[in-house]
Design a protein around this motif. Structure first.
Motif, PDB file in Angstrom:
ATOM      1  N   SER A 299       0.879  -0.827  -0.267  1.00 18.63           N
ATOM      2  CA  SER A 299       0.000  -0.010   0.059  1.00 18.63           C
ATOM      3  C   SER A 299       0.971   1.076   0.034  1.00 18.63           C
ATOM      4  CB  SER A 299      -0.759   0.097   1.274  1.00 18.63           C
ATOM      5  OG  SER A 299      -1.855  -1.037   1.385  1.00 18.63           O
ATOM      6  N   ASN A 300       0.419   2.396  -0.911  1.00 21.68           N
ATOM      7  CA  ASN A 300       1.210   3.364  -0.574  1.00 21.68           C
ATOM      8  C   ASN A 300       0.373   4.495   0.375  1.00 21.68           C
ATOM      9  OD1 ASN A 300       3.271   2.596  -2.246  1.00 21.68           O
ATOM     10  ND2 ASN A 300       2.199   3.529  -4.060  1.00 21.68           N
ATOM     11  N   ILE A 301       1.025   5.282   1.209  1.00 16.64           N
ATOM     12  CA  ILE A 301       0.324   6.442   1.956  1.00 16.64           C
ATOM     13  C   ILE A 301       1.238   7.777   1.526  1.00 16.64           C
ATOM     14  CG2 ILE A 301       0.136   7.367   4.170  1.00 16.64           C
ATOM     15  CD1 ILE A 301       0.202   4.412   5.232  1.00 16.64           C
ATOM     16  N   TYR A 302       0.515   8.551   0.984  1.00 10.63           N
ATOM     17  CA  TYR A 302       0.876   9.824   0.838  1.00 10.63           C
ATOM     18  C   TYR A 302       0.531  10.994   2.002  1.00 10.63           C
ATOM     19  CZ  TYR A 302       1.917   8.478  -4.110  1.00 10.63           C
ATOM     20  OH  TYR A 302       2.572   7.972  -5.127  1.00 10.63           O
ATOM     21  N   LEU A 303       1.224  11.671   2.427  1.00 11.15           N
ATOM     22  CA  LEU A 303       1.024  12.688   3.531  1.00 11.15           C
ATOM     23  C   LEU A 303       1.509  13.968   2.762  1.00 11.15           C
ATOM     24  CD1 LEU A 303       0.848  12.930   7.249  1.00 11.15           C
ATOM     25  CD2 LEU A 303       2.458  14.584   5.872  1.00 11.15           C
ATOM     26  N   TYR A 304       0.750  14.889   2.556  1.00  9.18           N
ATOM     27  CA  TYR A 304       0.932  16.265   1.878  1.00  9.18           C
ATOM     28  C   TYR A 304       0.413  17.426   2.705  1.00  9.18           C
ATOM     29  CZ  TYR A 304      -3.757  16.581   0.103  1.00  9.18           C
ATOM     30  OH  TYR A 304      -5.315  17.024  -0.037  1.00  9.18           O
ATOM     31  N   ARG A 305       1.340  18.434   2.622  1.00 10.75           N
ATOM     32  CA  ARG A 305       1.013  19.753   3.069  1.00 10.75           C
ATOM     33  C   ARG A 305       0.993  20.640   2.146  1.00 10.75           C
ATOM     34  NH1 ARG A 305       5.083  22.237   7.529  1.00 10.75           N
ATOM     35  NH2 ARG A 305       4.377  24.426   7.624  1.00 10.75           N
TER      36      ARG A 305
ATOM     37  N   GLU B 293       4.301  23.254   1.231  1.00 14.19           N
ATOM     38  CA  GLU B 293       4.187  22.364  -0.116  1.00 14.19           C
ATOM     39  C   GLU B 293       5.078  21.380  -0.186  1.00 14.19           C
ATOM     40  OE1 GLU B 293       4.677  25.986  -2.765  1.00 14.19           O
ATOM     41  OE2 GLU B 293       2.502  26.555  -2.359  1.00 14.19           O
ATOM     42  N   THR B 294       5.086  20.455   0.656  1.00 17.66           N
ATOM     43  CA  THR B 294       5.868  19.214   0.570  1.00 17.66           C
ATOM     44  C   THR B 294       4.880  17.967   0.914  1.00 17.66           C
ATOM     45  OG1 THR B 294       6.564  19.137   2.942  1.00 17.66           O
ATOM     46  CG2 THR B 294       7.983  20.264   1.413  1.00 17.66           C
ATOM     47  N   PHE B 295       5.656  16.697   0.394  1.00 15.74           N
ATOM     48  CA  PHE B 295       4.816  15.509   0.668  1.00 15.74           C
ATOM     49  C   PHE B 295       5.715  14.441   1.125  1.00 15.74           C
ATOM     50  CE2 PHE B 295       5.604  14.755  -3.762  1.00 15.74           C
ATOM     51  CZ  PHE B 295       5.657  13.565  -4.019  1.00 15.74           C
ATOM     52  N   PHE B 296       5.029  13.251   1.636  1.00 18.13           N
ATOM     53  CA  PHE B 296       5.868  12.212   1.999  1.00 18.13           C
ATOM     54  C   PHE B 296       5.157  10.861   0.942  1.00 18.13           C
ATOM     55  CE2 PHE B 296       6.915  13.758   6.363  1.00 18.13           C
ATOM     56  CZ  PHE B 296       8.089  14.013   6.188  1.00 18.13           C
ATOM     57  N   LEU B 297       6.111   9.931   0.649  1.00 12.57           N
ATOM     58  CA  LEU B 297       5.279   8.617   0.086  1.00 12.57           C
ATOM     59  C   LEU B 297       5.866   7.603   0.963  1.00 12.57           C
ATOM     60  CD1 LEU B 297       3.891   6.842  -1.770  1.00 12.57           C
ATOM     61  CD2 LEU B 297       5.651   7.185  -3.388  1.00 12.57           C
ATOM     62  N   TRP B 298       5.090   6.913   1.715  1.00 13.23           N
ATOM     63  CA  TRP B 298       5.539   5.665   2.418  1.00 13.23           C
ATOM     64  C   TRP B 298       4.923   4.307   1.795  1.00 13.23           C
ATOM     65  CZ3 TRP B 298       3.134   9.150   6.466  1.00 13.23           C
ATOM     66  CH2 TRP B 298       3.965   9.871   6.775  1.00 13.23           C
ATOM     67  N   GLU B 299       5.747   3.564   1.187  1.00 14.91           N
ATOM     68  CA  GLU B 299       5.181   2.186   0.811  1.00 14.91           C
ATOM     69  C   GLU B 299       5.258   1.161   2.096  1.00 14.91           C
ATOM     70  OE1 GLU B 299       6.343  -0.099  -3.089  1.00 14.91           O
ATOM     71  OE2 GLU B 299       7.758  -0.829  -1.457  1.00 14.91           O
TER      72      GLU B 299
END
Length: 147
Positions: free
Chosen positions: A43-49, A74-80
Motif C-alpha cells: 500500500s502507498n500512503i501519501y501525506l501532503y502539506r 508545499e511538501t509531501f511524503f510517500l511511504w510504501e
C-alpha cells in the motif's frame, strides 16, 4: 501596548509566512512518486502539506511510532507499507493522529492541515479521496523520509 503590538505583528507575519527548511528528495524521486504506481502486494500512503500558512514551521511526522521526517510548506511524503493498520502522527503544538487500515494495491492520501496555535503551529490530519489527494500532491515537492 501599541509598541508591543507593533513589535509582535512583524514576528507573526514571519512565523506564518516564512519558509521552513526540510530535507528534499531528488527531482527523479519526486517525479516517480507522482506517477502514483503501487505494488500489487503493498500500500502507498501519501501525506501532503500543500499550504504556505505556517511556512516557517517544519512539522515532525511519525509513522507507526517511528519518526519519518519533517514536512515544510508545499511538501509531501510517500511511504510504501505492508497492508494493514498504520498510525500517522503530526507532532506540533498538539499531536494530531490518524489511523488507516490499508489494502494491497491501493494509494491512501492524508492532508496535513496547518492550524494557528498558541505558541507555534498546530495541525490536523485528514484522510482525503484519491482525486483530492493526487491534486494536493501535484502541488508539492517530495520531502525526504526515513522510510
Amino acid at each position: 501596548m501599541k509598541k508591543l503590538a507593533l513589535t509582535l505583528i512583524p514576528f507573526l507575519f514571519l512565523l506564518l509566512g516564512g519558509c521552513a527548511s526540510v530535507s528534499m528528495t531528488s527531482l527523479d524521486a519526486d517525479r516517480q512518486a507522482k506517477e502514483f504506481a503501487v505494488a500489487d502486494d503493498k500500500s502507498n500512503i501519501y501525506l501532503y502539506r500543500n499550504e504556505m500558512f505556517g511556512g516557517a514551521i517544519a512539522m515532525p511526522v511519525s509513522l507507526d511510532g517511528r519518526m519519518a521526517g519533517r514536512t515544510g510548506p508545499e511538501t509531501f511524503f510517500l511511504w510504501e507499507v505492508e497492508p494493514g493498520q498504520h498510525e500517522v502522527v503530526s507532532h506540533t503544538e498538539n499531536e494530531a493522529r490518524l489511523t488507516l487500515t490499508t489494502e494491497a494495491g491501493r494509494n491512501y492520501f492524508i492532508w496535513q492541515e496547518v492550524k494557528m496555535g498558541m505558541w507555534t503551529a498546530r495541525s490536523q490530519l485528514h484522510e482525503v479521496s484519491e482525486e483530492e489527494g493526487r491534486a494536493g500532491v501535484q502541488e508539492c515537492k517530495r520531502a525526504d523520509s526515513a522510510f
